[in-house]
Structure formats: C-alpha cells, structure tokens
Design a protein around this motif. Structure first.
Motif, PDB file in Angstrom:
ATOM      1  N   ALA A  77     -14.519   3.514  -6.861  1.00  0.00           N
ATOM      2  CA  ALA A  77     -13.878   2.310  -6.341  1.00  0.00           C
ATOM      3  C   ALA A  77     -12.538   2.615  -5.650  1.00  0.00           C
ATOM      4  CB  ALA A  77     -13.750   1.183  -7.574  1.00  0.00           C
ATOM      5  N   GLU A  78     -12.467   3.539  -4.646  1.00  0.00           N
ATOM      6  CA  GLU A  78     -11.203   3.866  -4.141  1.00  0.00           C
ATOM      7  C   GLU A  78     -11.266   3.767  -2.805  1.00  0.00           C
ATOM      8  OE1 GLU A  78     -11.645   7.758  -6.567  1.00  0.00           O
ATOM      9  OE2 GLU A  78     -12.223   8.512  -4.466  1.00  0.00           O
ATOM     10  N   TYR A  79     -10.038   3.735  -2.141  1.00  0.00           N
ATOM     11  CA  TYR A  79      -9.563   3.564  -0.510  1.00  0.00           C
ATOM     12  C   TYR A  79      -8.406   4.230  -0.352  1.00  0.00           C
ATOM     13  CZ  TYR A  79      -6.850  -0.138  -1.915  1.00  0.00           C
ATOM     14  OH  TYR A  79      -5.806  -1.098  -2.429  1.00  0.00           O
ATOM     15  N   ALA A  80      -8.154   4.301   0.901  1.00  0.00           N
ATOM     16  CA  ALA A  80      -6.877   4.854   1.318  1.00  0.00           C
ATOM     17  C   ALA A  80      -5.911   3.775   0.972  1.00  0.00           C
ATOM     18  CB  ALA A  80      -6.976   5.495   2.639  1.00  0.00           C
ATOM     19  N   SER A  81      -4.751   4.092   0.249  1.00  0.00           N
ATOM     20  CA  SER A  81      -3.606   3.025  -0.021  1.00  0.00           C
ATOM     21  C   SER A  81      -3.336   2.569   1.411  1.00  0.00           C
ATOM     22  CB  SER A  81      -2.603   3.724  -0.786  1.00  0.00           C
ATOM     23  OG  SER A  81      -1.635   2.836  -0.616  1.00  0.00           O
ATOM     24  N   LEU A  82      -2.961   1.149   1.413  1.00  0.00           N
ATOM     25  CA  LEU A  82      -2.375   0.471   2.391  1.00  0.00           C
ATOM     26  C   LEU A  82      -0.988   0.389   2.578  1.00  0.00           C
ATOM     27  CD1 LEU A  82      -4.418  -2.787   2.757  1.00  0.00           C
ATOM     28  CD2 LEU A  82      -4.537  -0.692   4.378  1.00  0.00           C
ATOM     29  N   THR A  83      -0.441   0.978   1.338  1.00  0.00           N
ATOM     30  CA  THR A  83       1.194   1.039   1.235  1.00  0.00           C
ATOM     31  C   THR A  83       1.824   1.634   2.530  1.00  0.00           C
ATOM     32  OG1 THR A  83       1.039   0.393  -1.141  1.00  0.00           O
ATOM     33  CG2 THR A  83       2.993   1.474  -0.425  1.00  0.00           C
ATOM     34  N   PRO A  84       1.483   2.793   2.892  1.00  0.00           N
ATOM     35  CA  PRO A  84       2.298   3.388   3.707  1.00  0.00           C
ATOM     36  C   PRO A  84       2.178   2.945   4.881  1.00  0.00           C
ATOM     37  CG  PRO A  84       0.632   4.990   2.708  1.00  0.00           C
ATOM     38  CD  PRO A  84       0.328   3.448   2.251  1.00  0.00           C
ATOM     39  N   ILE A  85       1.461   1.873   5.476  1.00  0.00           N
ATOM     40  CA  ILE A  85       1.252   1.181   6.771  1.00  0.00           C
ATOM     41  C   ILE A  85       1.897  -0.291   6.436  1.00  0.00           C
ATOM     42  CG2 ILE A  85      -0.219   2.521   8.072  1.00  0.00           C
ATOM     43  CD1 ILE A  85      -2.210   0.139   7.529  1.00  0.00           C
ATOM     44  N   LEU A  86       1.563  -0.653   5.325  1.00  0.00           N
ATOM     45  CA  LEU A  86       2.071  -2.217   4.758  1.00  0.00           C
ATOM     46  C   LEU A  86       2.684  -2.098   3.593  1.00  0.00           C
ATOM     47  CD1 LEU A  86       1.919  -4.893   5.455  1.00  0.00           C
ATOM     48  CD2 LEU A  86      -0.391  -5.046   4.472  1.00  0.00           C
ATOM     49  N   PRO A  87       4.141  -1.636   3.540  1.00  0.00           N
ATOM     50  CA  PRO A  87       5.035  -1.597   2.223  1.00  0.00           C
ATOM     51  C   PRO A  87       4.645  -2.745   1.416  1.00  0.00           C
ATOM     52  CG  PRO A  87       5.877  -0.607   3.801  1.00  0.00           C
ATOM     53  CD  PRO A  87       4.837  -1.297   4.668  1.00  0.00           C
ATOM     54  N   ALA A  88       4.552  -4.044   1.929  1.00  0.00           N
ATOM     55  CA  ALA A  88       4.459  -5.335   1.026  1.00  0.00           C
ATOM     56  C   ALA A  88       3.369  -5.277   0.174  1.00  0.00           C
ATOM     57  CB  ALA A  88       4.281  -6.374   2.158  1.00  0.00           C
ATOM     58  N   VAL A  89       2.205  -4.317   0.172  1.00  0.00           N
ATOM     59  CA  VAL A  89       1.125  -4.520  -0.663  1.00  0.00           C
ATOM     60  C   VAL A  89       1.289  -3.648  -1.786  1.00  0.00           C
ATOM     61  CG1 VAL A  89      -0.510  -5.087   1.190  1.00  0.00           C
ATOM     62  CG2 VAL A  89      -0.322  -2.609   0.417  1.00  0.00           C
ATOM     63  N   HIS A  90       2.623  -2.853  -2.063  1.00  0.00           N
ATOM     64  CA  HIS A  90       2.370  -1.755  -2.729  1.00  0.00           C
ATOM     65  C   HIS A  90       2.639  -2.269  -4.274  1.00  0.00           C
ATOM     66  CE1 HIS A  90       6.753  -2.462  -3.604  1.00  0.00           C
ATOM     67  NE2 HIS A  90       6.848  -1.427  -4.167  1.00  0.00           N
ATOM     68  N   TRP A  91       2.845  -3.551  -4.724  1.00  0.00           N
ATOM     69  CA  TRP A  91       2.669  -3.993  -6.029  1.00  0.00           C
ATOM     70  C   TRP A  91       1.368  -4.618  -6.046  1.00  0.00           C
ATOM     71  CZ3 TRP A  91       7.148  -6.313  -9.079  1.00  0.00           C
ATOM     72  CH2 TRP A  91       8.364  -5.500  -9.145  1.00  0.00           C
ATOM     73  N   ASP A  92       1.053  -5.193  -5.076  1.00  0.00           N
ATOM     74  CA  ASP A  92      -0.584  -5.906  -5.243  1.00  0.00           C
ATOM     75  C   ASP A  92      -1.621  -4.523  -5.466  1.00  0.00           C
ATOM     76  OD1 ASP A  92      -0.278  -8.593  -3.506  1.00  0.00           O
ATOM     77  OD2 ASP A  92       1.083  -6.869  -2.914  1.00  0.00           O
ATOM     78  N   GLU A  93      -1.119  -3.341  -4.952  1.00  0.00           N
ATOM     79  CA  GLU A  93      -2.306  -2.254  -5.161  1.00  0.00           C
ATOM     80  C   GLU A  93      -2.077  -2.068  -6.385  1.00  0.00           C
ATOM     81  OE1 GLU A  93      -1.710   0.242  -1.767  1.00  0.00           O
ATOM     82  OE2 GLU A  93      -3.468  -0.532  -0.993  1.00  0.00           O
ATOM     83  N   ARG A  94      -0.811  -1.756  -6.982  1.00  0.00           N
ATOM     84  CA  ARG A  94      -0.985  -1.303  -8.564  1.00  0.00           C
ATOM     85  C   ARG A  94      -1.384  -2.585  -9.547  1.00  0.00           C
ATOM     86  NH1 ARG A  94       5.499  -0.423  -9.293  1.00  0.00           N
ATOM     87  NH2 ARG A  94       4.975  -0.042 -11.539  1.00  0.00           N
ATOM     88  N   GLU A  95      -1.347  -3.812  -8.992  1.00  0.00           N
ATOM     89  CA  GLU A  95      -1.958  -4.538  -9.863  1.00  0.00           C
ATOM     90  C   GLU A  95      -3.574  -4.596  -9.738  1.00  0.00           C
ATOM     91  OE1 GLU A  95      -0.541  -8.834  -9.356  1.00  0.00           O
ATOM     92  OE2 GLU A  95      -2.553  -9.444  -9.404  1.00  0.00           O
ATOM     93  N   ALA A  96      -4.085  -4.667  -8.843  1.00  0.00           N
ATOM     94  CA  ALA A  96      -5.538  -4.263  -8.632  1.00  0.00           C
ATOM     95  C   ALA A  96      -5.919  -3.206  -9.249  1.00  0.00           C
ATOM     96  CB  ALA A  96      -5.833  -4.426  -7.113  1.00  0.00           C
ATOM     97  N   ARG A  97      -5.045  -2.090  -9.372  1.00  0.00           N
ATOM     98  CA  ARG A  97      -5.784  -0.825  -9.957  1.00  0.00           C
ATOM     99  C   ARG A  97      -5.544  -0.949 -11.555  1.00  0.00           C
ATOM    100  NH1 ARG A  97      -1.785   3.654  -8.474  1.00  0.00           N
ATOM    101  NH2 ARG A  97      -0.279   2.493  -9.560  1.00  0.00           N
ATOM    102  N   ASP A  98      -4.658  -1.785 -12.001  1.00  0.00           N
ATOM    103  CA  ASP A  98      -4.413  -2.262 -13.352  1.00  0.00           C
ATOM    104  C   ASP A  98      -5.653  -3.188 -13.905  1.00  0.00           C
ATOM    105  OD1 ASP A  98      -1.988  -0.886 -13.586  1.00  0.00           O
ATOM    106  OD2 ASP A  98      -0.923  -2.732 -14.205  1.00  0.00           O
ATOM    107  N   LEU A  99      -5.724  -4.062 -12.966  1.00  0.00           N
ATOM    108  CA  LEU A  99      -6.581  -5.316 -13.695  1.00  0.00           C
ATOM    109  C   LEU A  99      -8.263  -5.008 -13.084  1.00  0.00           C
ATOM    110  CD1 LEU A  99      -4.298  -8.208 -13.048  1.00  0.00           C
ATOM    111  CD2 LEU A  99      -4.593  -7.296 -14.904  1.00  0.00           C
ATOM    112  N   LEU A 100      -8.472  -4.235 -12.209  1.00  0.00           N
ATOM    113  CA  LEU A 100      -9.880  -4.053 -11.797  1.00  0.00           C
ATOM    114  C   LEU A 100     -10.403  -2.658 -11.353  1.00  0.00           C
ATOM    115  CD1 LEU A 100      -9.334  -7.323  -9.937  1.00  0.00           C
ATOM    116  CD2 LEU A 100     -11.778  -6.916 -10.678  1.00  0.00           C
ATOM    117  N   GLY A 101      -9.132  -1.895 -11.535  1.00  0.00           N
ATOM    118  CA  GLY A 101      -9.621  -0.504 -11.537  1.00  0.00           C
ATOM    119  C   GLY A 101     -10.221  -0.005 -10.037  1.00  0.00           C
ATOM    120  N   VAL A 102      -9.498  -0.651  -9.189  1.00  0.00           N
ATOM    121  CA  VAL A 102      -9.577  -0.457  -7.861  1.00  0.00           C
ATOM    122  C   VAL A 102      -8.650   0.562  -7.234  1.00  0.00           C
ATOM    123  CG1 VAL A 102      -9.577  -1.093  -5.448  1.00  0.00           C
ATOM    124  CG2 VAL A 102     -10.884  -2.440  -7.178  1.00  0.00           C
TER     125      VAL A 102
END
Lengths: 512, 138
Positions: A77-102
């Motif tokens: 369950a992995e994908y290339a982080s969107l944070t480098p092109i869309l920094p607004a998602v950087h907390w969303d991505e951390r949260e999804a990693r915590d809660l769903l292991g994505v």
C-alpha cells in the motif's frame, strides 16, 4: 457546495488513476486552476481486496468536484508522495499513514501525526479489521521526536501539552537563540479521540450528535458540512427557509469566533481592558445564539434535510436587535484597540506569513486572506444563501498579526451586515424537508464543504446501506497549523502567544 | 479565646485546568468565568499558571490515551490538599467517543474525582455555582 437541487450537473467527477499517474493527474488539475480540498484513505479489502486513496480538488471555475482515485494492493500500500508537488497534503499523508497504513514514498516527514507515543508500530486503527475499542499494551516504536535547530548557544524549550492558560492541549518545541526563535516544531494528536472510527457503522440519522462535538467553536460548520455530504448522497434538496436559517447559523458562528479572536489578541499584549471588553461582547453573542437557537455553541442546530428547529418570529426579532446593539459596541472597541499605540506597536510586523508561503502550503480562511490569498468558499463555490447574497471578500496583504486582526474586524462587520439582510429576508415555509425514499439504505460518496470561521471545512463521507463506511473531516485548522510554524521563526519568544492567538487554531478538530 | 474556624479552601480556590480531549467547549466556558460578567475572582476563585500553585485540578474530556500521563503528572505536581473536578459530560464518561481505541471513558478511570460539573458544555454560571458549592459558599 452544489446541492442536489442544482439539477443535472453531477456534483462529483471520479477519475481512477494508476499509482504511477497520481502525481501527474494532480499536477494537471492544479495547472487548470483547481484547489486542493481534502484527501481520504479508506480500507476496501473486504469487498475489493484493496485500499483506496481519494484526492479531492475543486476546479477553478464551476463544475463538479474532481476526485482522483487510487487503488492500492494491501501487500504494497504505497505510492509516490504528493507532498513535493502539493505541500498542502503533507499532514494528510502522515495521517493516512498512521491510521490506514498507506505509505507516501518519499514523504519528507516520517514521524507519526496523530497516534499516541506508545502506540504499536504497524497497527493502523482505521483498518476495518482493527476493533474500534482495541487498547493495545504500551509499545516503543512510533514515538514522535522534535525537530530542533542545533548549534552553539542554541537553547531548546519544550512547552506543553499542558499550558499555563485555559487552552487545548498541544506541544511546542522551540529552538531559541537568546530570545529569538530559530525554529518551531509542533506535536499534535494529544486530543485524538478516534472520532472517525467511532462513527463508522453508525446510521447517518444517528451521527449528528457525535459530528457536532468534534469541535465546539466551529460546531455549526461541522454540522453544515456533514449535512451537505449526506444530502448530496441522498439527493435531498433543502427548502428555502432551511437554506436561509443554515446560513444565519453559520454567520452567527463566524461572528462569535471573530469576536473571540479579536478579543484574544489584546490579552496577548497585556492590554487587559480591551481583552475584558471583548470577552463581554463574546458572552453577549453566545447568549444571543442560545436565545435564538437553544445552545451557546449551536449544538443540535443543523440536521440533514434542513435545520433542527425553526426560528420563531420573536426570537428572530430579538436576534436582529441584539446584533444591531453588538455592532456599535464592537466597532467602538476595535477602533479603540487600533488607536492604542502600545498595542499597535506590538502587532505590526509581528509573525509575518508571506503570501507565497500561505499559497504554497494551502492556507485557508482569514489567516490566508490576511496574506493576500483571495479565497473564500462562500464566493468561490457559492452554497446556501451565499448564492443570492455574496459577502464582500476581505483581503489584506501584510500577513502580520495586525493584518489577521484587520481581516477579522472587517469580516465581523460583513457578517453583521449579512445577518441583518438574512434575518430581514427570511423566507416562510418549512424548515426541514422529509428524507427521500430509501434514505435509510442509501449508499454513495458525498463531499460537504463550507467556509467555517477559520476557513474551509471539508467532510468526505461514504455511506453504505445508510451507515457510515468512512468519514474523514479536514478542518480549517488542520490546513493552517503548518503555516504557523513558518510565521514564528525570527520572532521573539515573548511574541509567540500573540502570533499563536492571531492564528487561533483549533486542536480539537485537527486531532479528532 | 474562641478561634473562628473557616472550612478548608472556602475563601480561596486556585484552579489549574487540563484539557484531556475536549471539543474545546468546556475550555471556552471555563475561560469565561473570569470575565467581567461572571467575575469568579470575587468569590476567591482564580486560575493559576502552574499545578504547583493550585488547590483544584479541573479536567475536561474523556482522557485520551495520549493525555493520560500528562494528566497524572500534572496531578502529582500539585501540593496537598488537592481536589479533582471533572468538567463537562465527556469527563464523566458521556463522551460520544469514550472507549475508542484512543480514549478512556472519563476522568474517573485515571484519577479519583472529588466533584463533577455536568453539562455539554456547562455554562460559566454553572461552573461558578459548582465551584462555590465545593468551597462551601452556597
């Protein structure tokens, strides 16, 4: 945003993308002028054998919301982080990693965001096979550690989670050189209550009481965004009076918050007279809300299909009159504040958030507008009564504490003006529509959004057979916390409370 | 000479607050007790910046897993005698999220609670009334 009553235009446009193509799809959408709204990961292993990530963007003009959908195999369950092109998602991505292991590969911050320090690594509570009430033994592994500036003479100062005043719990890690702040890091999640997992499986009719308690100070906005998501799925149009009343509730909430936030600033400079006068105005606003709608923080005011109760004519007149009296007193107070040389000296040039930073990090609400970001959902994607009564867009350019204060002062005046017109023109008729046939078994995806007092409040909701399958709440404060960290370095530690108050971020809805 | 005795803490109650997972409604109302309308200081109630100065610990929220230790340590930092008052329905187990993976079911699971102030959230007037009752003033 667009209600089902809009007719033939679909509200959402779902586009499935490959993991390798997500970044390009997001970049293309942003290139067309779209704005990021929210991201939600969910566990579809039971029926589809895979996990899902939805990235939701609002197009630059009218048209359906864009949902870019990614399917991920559970074993990878992995994908290339969107944070480098869309920094607004950087907390969303951390949260999804915590809660769903994505896992967002290449994400610049590997630390947990919301899970407790002693939470076992690899246990993702929003996976559907993890019980709601799992209480694992304390484990070592996932603990958060502060990012600090190092060097000769640099002092580290941890503050919180328990603070000296009566505020929410959170932890700040300052790196100081003398009194100057070199770097600030923040650890949130102290108030993580497992809100989203708790409501999973709940019939939508029974979830309002939980949803409105995610955050008291923006409760009406939570209720409105949640109700809109339900109504979107059900195709449930609102009667005109309900549209108007909901707008009145949202503006009352904005006003109560702006008055609170205006009054909080002089407290941060020791200007107690103004802080106390402001606290009285806030109390008057809360009492007006309670008299008109039955609750000081508007709990239980909005329900899918309309509002929870009508505003009787006498209460409407009382509210209008009370707001009229408040308007003059607020104006006098804010004029006095802006003439106080000591206060003005403290707020000018303090805590500057550069316009480019506000834009790049996806700032929302008054904080972003005080840094020149011309963005307000009430105008960008008009909903409810804002379709007929567009509020004036309030923007300042300086990005300092003073600019954030001026935005709130001007927006409070706009809200008072708007409320007067709304209360004057309140249409007659029913204040709630009956649920459409089959509502209790409805399935589908809905995205509700509104401009809360602190900016965009977005509810991503998937219903299955009338029950909540996934609810993700992206609050305005969640969007703005990373901006605070950018506005603080270079300032004096003594000015931190002032800068913090000028952002006035909420912990309760960020942590959930 | 007969010495007039005054019940413990009846004239001065120094209060320290811990948010253990509230929706911030209880904080908003607690902060209001010292505004000019409720003016709790006139009854001897005041909010202090450190648990070391406090007689009473007010706690809101169901006590999240992450806040448990901070709550215990704040309580331990207080001198004796010390009281614990749970504020709001969440703190008494009535939180919609109580018992989730991330949360206890109220302050009573972590500390011995001496008094409770009900409400969602309790109004500033309720809070002041309950604190005065705790002091034996009413």
């Amino acid at each position: 945003m667009s209600m089902a009553s809009e007719g033939l235009t679909p509200v959402l446009a779902v586009q499935e993308v490959e993991a390798s193509g997500l970044g390009a799809a997001v970049a293309a959408s942003l290139g067309r002028g779209a704005r990021y709204l929210t991201m939600a990961a969910s566990d579809h292993r039971e029926d589809e054998g895979r996990l899902r990530v939805d990235v939701v963007l609002a197009p630059g003009g009218p048209g359906p919301l864009e949902v870019l959908r990614l399917h991920l195999p559970p074993q990878r369950a992995e994908y290339a982080s969107l944070t480098p092109i869309l920094p607004a998602v950087h907390w969303d991505e951390r949260e999804a990693r915590d809660l769903l292991g994505v896992v967002p590969l290449g994400h610049p911050d590997p630390r947990p965001l919301v899970l407790p320090d002693d939470w076992p690594r690899g246990l993702h509570p929003l996976r559907r096979d993890v019980p709601w009430d799992v209480h694992p033994a304390s484990a070592v592994g996932a603990a958060w550690s502060a990012r600090l500036a190092e060097g000769e003479g640099v002092v580290h100062m941890p503050v919180g989670p328990v603070h000296a005043g009566i505020i929410d719990s959170g932890h700040f890690a300052f790196s100081l050189m003398g009194e100057s702040i070199l770097h600030l890091d923040v650890r949130l999640g102290w108030k993580h209550r497992g809100v989203e997992k708790t409501v999973e499986g709940t019939p939508w009719e029974e979830a309002s009481a939980a949803v409105e308690r995610v955050c008291a100070t923006c409760s009406a906005s939570q209720q409105a965004a949640w109700s809109e998501a339900v109504e979107q799925i059900l195709g449930w149009p609102l009667p005109p009076r309900a549209v108007w009343l909901r707008t009145i509730l949202l503006e009352c909430e904005r006003l109560a918050n702006h008055i609170n936030d205006i009054a909080a600033l002089p407290a941060g400079t020791g200007y107690t007279v103004a802080a106390m006068a402001g606290s009285v105005l806030k109390e008057r606003m809360l009492r007006l809300a309670a008299q008109a709608f039955g609750h000081r923080y508007l709990f239980g005011a909005i329900r899918p299909g309309g509002v929870a109760r009508d505003l009787d004519p006498a209460a409407g007149t009382g509210l209008r009159q009370g707001l009229g009296e408040l308007r003059g007193d607020l104006e006098r107070l804010t004029q006095r504040m802006l003439r106080h040389p000591g206060f003005v000296d403290r707020i000018h040039g303090t805590g500057v958030l550069r316009p480019s930073t506000a834009r790049d990090l996806g700032g929302v609400g008054p904080v972003a507008r005080a840094s020149g970001v011309r963005q307000d959902l009430r105008l960008d994607r008009p909903y409810l009564a804002y379709r007929q009564l567009a509020p004036l867009l309030v923007v300042e350019e300086e990005g300092d504490v003073a600019a954030r204060l001026r935005v709130r002062i001007r927006e409070a005046a706009v809200s008072l003006e708007l409320l007067d017109r709304l209360l004057h023109g309140l249409p007659p008729g029913p204040w709630r529509a009956p649920a459409p046939a089959g509502a209790e078994r409805a399935s589908g995806l809905g995205i509700g959004a509104c401009e809360s007092p602190r900016g965009a409040q977005v509810h991503y909701l998937e219903l299955r057979q009338g029950r909540i399958f996934r609810l993700r709440i992206r609050s305005s404060s969640f969007a703005n916390w990373p901006l605070l960290l950018e506005a603080v370095p270079g300032n004096l530690i003594g000015d931190f409370p002032l800068i913090n108050k000028s952002f006035e971020l909420c912990y309760a809805c960020s942590d959930r | 000479m007969g010495k007039r005795t005054v019940p413990l803490l009846s004239r001065s109650l120094q209060l320290r607050h811990v948010d253990a997972g509230s929706c911030n409604g209880c904080e908003s109302e607690l902060a209001a007790i010292t505004n000019p309308i409720y003016d709790a200081q006139r009854f001897g109630v005041d909010v202090v910046a450190s648990p070391r100065h406090a007689d009473v610990l007010t706690v809101s929220g169901p006590v999240t897993r992450q806040m448990e230790e901070a709550l215990r340590r704040t309580h331990q930092a207080m001198g004796e005698p010390r009281l614990v008052v749970s504020v709001g329905d969440c703190a008494a187990g009535g939180c919609p999220f109580a018992g989730s993976y991330a949360s206890h079911r109220g302050v009573g699971e972590v500390l011995r609670v001496d008094a409770h102030i009900p409400g969602c959230p309790p109004s500033p007037a309720d809070i002041v009334r309950h604190l005065r009752a705790l002091m034996g003033q009413v």
